[in-house]
Design a protein around this motif. Sequence first.
Motif, PDB file in Angstrom:
ATOM      1  N   LEU A  14      68.514 -14.902  32.495  1.00 42.39           N
ATOM      2  CA  LEU A  14      67.442 -14.301  31.719  1.00 42.39           C
ATOM      3  C   LEU A  14      67.912 -14.221  30.280  1.00 42.39           C
ATOM      4  O   LEU A  14      68.936 -13.605  29.987  1.00 42.39           O
ATOM      5  CB  LEU A  14      67.147 -12.905  32.267  1.00 42.39           C
ATOM      6  CG  LEU A  14      65.858 -12.237  31.890  1.00 42.39           C
ATOM      7  CD1 LEU A  14      64.646 -13.116  32.184  1.00 42.39           C
ATOM      8  CD2 LEU A  14      65.716 -10.934  32.658  1.00 42.39           C
ATOM      9  N   TYR A  16      67.116 -12.915  26.603  1.00 41.33           N
ATOM     10  CA  TYR A  16      66.288 -11.900  25.980  1.00 41.33           C
ATOM     11  C   TYR A  16      66.048 -12.209  24.519  1.00 41.33           C
ATOM     12  O   TYR A  16      66.977 -12.515  23.775  1.00 41.33           O
ATOM     13  CB  TYR A  16      66.959 -10.529  26.096  1.00 41.33           C
ATOM     14  CG  TYR A  16      66.208  -9.457  25.366  1.00 41.33           C
ATOM     15  CD1 TYR A  16      65.078  -8.895  25.933  1.00 41.33           C
ATOM     16  CD2 TYR A  16      66.606  -9.022  24.122  1.00 41.33           C
ATOM     17  CE1 TYR A  16      64.364  -7.915  25.265  1.00 41.33           C
ATOM     18  CE2 TYR A  16      65.898  -8.045  23.445  1.00 41.33           C
ATOM     19  CZ  TYR A  16      64.788  -7.490  24.024  1.00 41.33           C
ATOM     20  OH  TYR A  16      64.083  -6.538  23.354  1.00 41.33           O
ATOM     21  N   PHE A  22      62.370  -4.380  29.354  1.00 42.68           N
ATOM     22  CA  PHE A  22      62.516  -4.734  30.757  1.00 42.68           C
ATOM     23  C   PHE A  22      62.637  -3.503  31.626  1.00 42.68           C
ATOM     24  O   PHE A  22      63.222  -2.504  31.232  1.00 42.68           O
ATOM     25  CB  PHE A  22      63.765  -5.592  30.974  1.00 42.68           C
ATOM     26  CG  PHE A  22      63.647  -6.972  30.408  1.00 42.68           C
ATOM     27  CD1 PHE A  22      62.992  -7.962  31.102  1.00 42.68           C
ATOM     28  CD2 PHE A  22      64.199  -7.283  29.179  1.00 42.68           C
ATOM     29  CE1 PHE A  22      62.871  -9.236  30.588  1.00 42.68           C
ATOM     30  CE2 PHE A  22      64.100  -8.552  28.657  1.00 42.68           C
ATOM     31  CZ  PHE A  22      63.434  -9.526  29.363  1.00 42.68           C
ATOM     32  N   LEU A  25      65.468  -4.659  36.402  1.00 41.11           N
ATOM     33  CA  LEU A  25      66.483  -5.717  36.437  1.00 41.11           C
ATOM     34  C   LEU A  25      67.350  -5.623  37.689  1.00 41.11           C
ATOM     35  O   LEU A  25      67.890  -6.615  38.154  1.00 41.11           O
ATOM     36  CB  LEU A  25      67.367  -5.655  35.183  1.00 41.11           C
ATOM     37  CG  LEU A  25      66.663  -5.945  33.864  1.00 41.11           C
ATOM     38  CD1 LEU A  25      67.625  -5.732  32.700  1.00 41.11           C
ATOM     39  CD2 LEU A  25      66.095  -7.349  33.842  1.00 41.11           C
ATOM     40  N   LEU A  31      69.918 -12.874  40.006  1.00 40.73           N
ATOM     41  CA  LEU A  31      70.274 -12.865  38.590  1.00 40.73           C
ATOM     42  C   LEU A  31      71.786 -12.893  38.426  1.00 40.73           C
ATOM     43  O   LEU A  31      72.508 -12.085  39.002  1.00 40.73           O
ATOM     44  CB  LEU A  31      69.693 -11.626  37.895  1.00 40.73           C
ATOM     45  CG  LEU A  31      69.854 -11.581  36.378  1.00 40.73           C
ATOM     46  CD1 LEU A  31      69.069 -12.711  35.721  1.00 40.73           C
ATOM     47  CD2 LEU A  31      69.401 -10.230  35.840  1.00 40.73           C
ATOM     48  N   GLU A  33      73.133 -13.881  35.011  1.00 32.94           N
ATOM     49  CA  GLU A  33      73.395 -13.628  33.600  1.00 32.94           C
ATOM     50  C   GLU A  33      72.172 -13.056  32.912  1.00 32.94           C
ATOM     51  O   GLU A  33      71.052 -13.460  33.191  1.00 32.94           O
ATOM     52  CB  GLU A  33      73.752 -14.923  32.870  1.00 32.94           C
ATOM     53  CG  GLU A  33      75.035 -15.567  33.308  1.00 32.94           C
ATOM     54  CD  GLU A  33      75.283 -16.848  32.547  1.00 32.94           C
ATOM     55  OE1 GLU A  33      76.085 -16.828  31.607  1.00 32.94           O
ATOM     56  OE2 GLU A  33      74.635 -17.852  32.898  1.00 32.94           O
ATOM     57  N   PHE A  34      72.415 -12.122  32.012  1.00 30.99           N
ATOM     58  CA  PHE A  34      71.384 -11.604  31.123  1.00 30.99           C
ATOM     59  C   PHE A  34      71.942 -11.793  29.727  1.00 30.99           C
ATOM     60  O   PHE A  34      72.966 -11.220  29.370  1.00 30.99           O
ATOM     61  CB  PHE A  34      71.119 -10.120  31.394  1.00 30.99           C
ATOM     62  CG  PHE A  34      69.990  -9.545  30.597  1.00 30.99           C
ATOM     63  CD1 PHE A  34      68.709  -9.524  31.113  1.00 30.99           C
ATOM     64  CD2 PHE A  34      70.198  -9.020  29.333  1.00 30.99           C
ATOM     65  CE1 PHE A  34      67.661  -8.989  30.380  1.00 30.99           C
ATOM     66  CE2 PHE A  34      69.154  -8.486  28.597  1.00 30.99           C
ATOM     67  CZ  PHE A  34      67.882  -8.467  29.126  1.00 30.99           C
ATOM     68  N   VAL A  49      69.810  -1.438  29.617  1.00 33.27           N
ATOM     69  CA  VAL A  49      70.047  -2.748  30.245  1.00 33.27           C
ATOM     70  C   VAL A  49      71.319  -2.707  31.088  1.00 33.27           C
ATOM     71  O   VAL A  49      71.335  -3.177  32.230  1.00 33.27           O
ATOM     72  CB  VAL A  49      70.117  -3.870  29.185  1.00 33.27           C
ATOM     73  CG1 VAL A  49      70.659  -5.164  29.780  1.00 33.27           C
ATOM     74  CG2 VAL A  49      68.743  -4.106  28.577  1.00 33.27           C
ATOM     75  N   LEU A  53      71.527  -3.398  35.103  1.00 29.12           N
ATOM     76  CA  LEU A  53      72.357  -4.477  35.642  1.00 29.12           C
ATOM     77  C   LEU A  53      73.423  -3.932  36.579  1.00 29.12           C
ATOM     78  O   LEU A  53      73.769  -4.577  37.577  1.00 29.12           O
ATOM     79  CB  LEU A  53      72.996  -5.279  34.505  1.00 29.12           C
ATOM     80  CG  LEU A  53      72.024  -6.077  33.625  1.00 29.12           C
ATOM     81  CD1 LEU A  53      72.778  -6.768  32.501  1.00 29.12           C
ATOM     82  CD2 LEU A  53      71.214  -7.070  34.435  1.00 29.12           C
ATOM     83  N   ASN A  56      72.342  -3.746  40.121  1.00 26.21           N
ATOM     84  CA  ASN A  56      71.995  -5.019  40.746  1.00 26.21           C
ATOM     85  C   ASN A  56      73.154  -5.489  41.626  1.00 26.21           C
ATOM     86  O   ASN A  56      74.280  -5.639  41.153  1.00 26.21           O
ATOM     87  CB  ASN A  56      71.685  -6.056  39.661  1.00 26.21           C
ATOM     88  CG  ASN A  56      71.137  -7.332  40.212  1.00 26.21           C
ATOM     89  OD1 ASN A  56      71.684  -7.894  41.142  1.00 26.21           O
ATOM     90  ND2 ASN A  56      70.062  -7.807  39.621  1.00 26.21           N
ATOM     91  N   PRO A  60      75.178  -9.230  37.923  1.00 28.39           N
ATOM     92  CA  PRO A  60      74.940 -10.090  36.762  1.00 28.39           C
ATOM     93  C   PRO A  60      75.785  -9.681  35.560  1.00 28.39           C
ATOM     94  O   PRO A  60      76.135  -8.520  35.395  1.00 28.39           O
ATOM     95  CB  PRO A  60      73.452  -9.899  36.474  1.00 28.39           C
ATOM     96  CG  PRO A  60      73.098  -8.605  37.106  1.00 28.39           C
ATOM     97  CD  PRO A  60      74.012  -8.433  38.266  1.00 28.39           C
ATOM     98  N   LEU A  62      76.317  -9.390  31.469  1.00 26.49           N
ATOM     99  CA  LEU A  62      75.591  -9.227  30.212  1.00 26.49           C
ATOM    100  C   LEU A  62      76.371  -9.956  29.133  1.00 26.49           C
ATOM    101  O   LEU A  62      77.560  -9.696  28.929  1.00 26.49           O
ATOM    102  CB  LEU A  62      75.462  -7.741  29.864  1.00 26.49           C
ATOM    103  CG  LEU A  62      74.816  -7.419  28.518  1.00 26.49           C
ATOM    104  CD1 LEU A  62      73.377  -7.928  28.466  1.00 26.49           C
ATOM    105  CD2 LEU A  62      74.866  -5.924  28.257  1.00 26.49           C
TER     106      LEU A  62
END
Length: 71
Positions: A14, A16, A22, A25, A31, A33-34, A49, A53, A56, A60, A62
């Motif tokens: 994803l 940004y 968002f 997440l 997912l 990578e962000f 964020v 994450l 999750n 993922p 960041l």
Amino acid sequence: MLFEEGTAPKLELLLYEPRITFSGLSSLQSLKEFILSNDWYEDDFLKDVQEQLAGNRSGPVLKRGSILKRG
């Protein structure tokens, strides 16, 4: 942008761009990578964020800054 449980089950990356917020997440199962497109973000946004994450299960990563080459 709201991601609910089961949304985009194969989404892995994803990227940004500013002006989008968002939620959910932690629900993106695949997912990996962000990516934030630059380094200029409010601390509250970054904290939100990171917390999403962290919730999750796929863990993922960041990434911040201009890591994508434009050409």
